[in-house]
Scaffold this active site. Structure first.
Site, short mmCIF file in Angstrom:
data_model
loop_
_atom_site.label_atom_id
_atom_site.label_comp_id
_atom_site.label_asym_id
_atom_site.label_seq_id
_atom_site.Cartn_x
_atom_site.Cartn_y
_atom_site.Cartn_z
N THR A 31 46.80 24.70 64.42
CA THR A 31 45.42 24.50 64.47
C THR A 31 44.76 24.71 63.13
O THR A 31 44.84 25.64 62.14
CB THR A 31 44.74 25.42 65.37
OG1 THR A 31 44.48 26.79 65.22
CG2 THR A 31 45.41 25.67 66.77
N SER A 132 46.75 41.32 60.21
CA SER A 132 45.79 42.23 59.51
C SER A 132 46.01 42.36 57.92
O SER A 132 46.27 41.47 57.51
CB SER A 132 46.14 43.90 60.19
OG SER A 132 45.55 44.94 59.53
N TYR A 146 35.64 43.68 54.78
CA TYR A 146 36.49 42.97 54.85
C TYR A 146 37.62 44.21 55.63
O TYR A 146 38.08 43.72 56.61
CB TYR A 146 37.37 42.54 54.00
CG TYR A 146 38.73 41.93 53.86
CD1 TYR A 146 38.99 40.81 54.51
CD2 TYR A 146 39.95 42.52 53.29
CE1 TYR A 146 40.02 40.26 54.87
CE2 TYR A 146 41.08 42.27 53.54
CZ TYR A 146 41.38 41.02 54.51
OH TYR A 146 42.53 40.61 54.66
N LYS A 150 39.69 44.35 59.60
CA LYS A 150 41.23 44.64 59.70
C LYS A 150 41.59 45.78 60.35
O LYS A 150 42.40 46.02 61.18
CB LYS A 150 42.03 44.18 58.39
CG LYS A 150 41.71 43.17 57.79
CD LYS A 150 42.23 41.88 58.90
CE LYS A 150 42.32 40.40 58.15
NZ LYS A 150 42.84 39.48 58.96
#
Length: 283
Positions: A31, A132, A146, A150
């Site tokens: 995808t 992660s 950011y 994670k």
């Protein structure tokens, strides 16, 4: 033959995993926002289904999962790989930037997972790979927002591993260090434009220069990571956490040592906050 569902399959780790899986004879539901980019790389491979997917779009996630099932009847491995970085001190990040990265890195992962899980539960089998980062295990200056996405992925994955075990579904958190992909390029990295002068010369400010200099000079080999993913997925007992890169291993070891050292200093205070025992309370 395993059937993979890979997000962000047009480049980086996603494209490399697609290549490795097809080479092994597996099928891939690959995808990307533009499936044309996948076809351009891999052609009309009989084991490949390229599907349009913006992971932040829940309807598209459900449609992509359904299309994969219609073509291959099952989904054995879900690789939640799609995501991007945001560089800048936490104070520098705008509300819009924070919401946007969470929409992809956290809520997008959840939307795709929730779309695929009903099929895996029906099968009573499956393996979810949640990408992660070492930034999800250790908080780096300049990567706070950011890294927080994670850290969220890590917590979600730990809970999912326990929740899904009764259905024969495994969960692995993939923790890459610095790999020589385009992650530090502007195609995968947003840099907060709201630079605050006070941070210049601090670890957060210096990280902006480091990221620019480190792009395409990272120590990790992306092709070896993709091959390592195949080895791990085909093992009898895949791990909950799979770090990749010598820098990741070193940082995890250092983080464990730091936590243990700090806990030793503060253990007495930490343990002193429980209620007194009934015997002590009644005396």
């Amino acid at each position: 033959m395993k059937v993979w569902f890979i997000t962000g399959a047009s480049r980086g780790f996603g494209a490399l995993m697609t290549k490795e899986a097809l080479a092994l004879g597996d099928a891939v539901i690959a995808t990307a926002r533009s499936p044309k980019t996948i076809i351009e790389q891999f052609g009309n491979h009989p084991n490949l289904l390229a599907v349009a997917l913006d992971v932040a779009n829940e309807t598209q996630a459900k449609e992509a999962a359904a299309a994969g099932i219609a073509r291959f009847s099952r989904i054995d491995v879900l690789a939640n790989n799609a995501g991007y970085g945001l560089l800048g001190a936490v104070e520098e990040a705008t509300a819009e930037e924070i919401e946007k990265i969470y929409a992809t890195n956290v809520f997008g992962l959840l939307k795709v997972t929730r779309a695929v899980l009903p099929y895996m539960r029906r099968q009573r089998s499956g393996h979810i790979l949640n990408f992660s980062s070492i930034g999800g295990y250790f908080g780096y200056p300049g990567w706070g927002v950011y890294g927080s996405t994670k850290f969220a992925v890590e917590g979600l994955s730990e809970s999912m591993a326990a929740e899904l075990e009764p259905f024969g579904i495994k969960v692995t958190i993939v923790e890459p260090g610095f790999f020589r992909t385009d992650f530090l390029a502007d195609t995968s990295l947003a840099i907060s434009p709201a630079s605050i002068a006070d941070y210049e010369g601090t670890p957060a400010g210096d990280m902006r220069s480091f990221a620019a200099d480190a792009n395409h000079a990272q120590p990790g080999d992306p092709a070896k990571l993709a091959a390592g993913i195949m080895t791990m997925v085909n093992s009898a007992n895949p791990p909950l956490r799979m770090p990749f890169g010598s820098d990741t291993v070193a940082m995890i070891e250092a983080q464990h040592a730091s936590v243990e050292k700090e806990l030793a200093v503060w253990r007495e205070l930490a343990a002193s906050t429980d209620f007194a025992s009934n015997a002590t309370a009644g005396a």
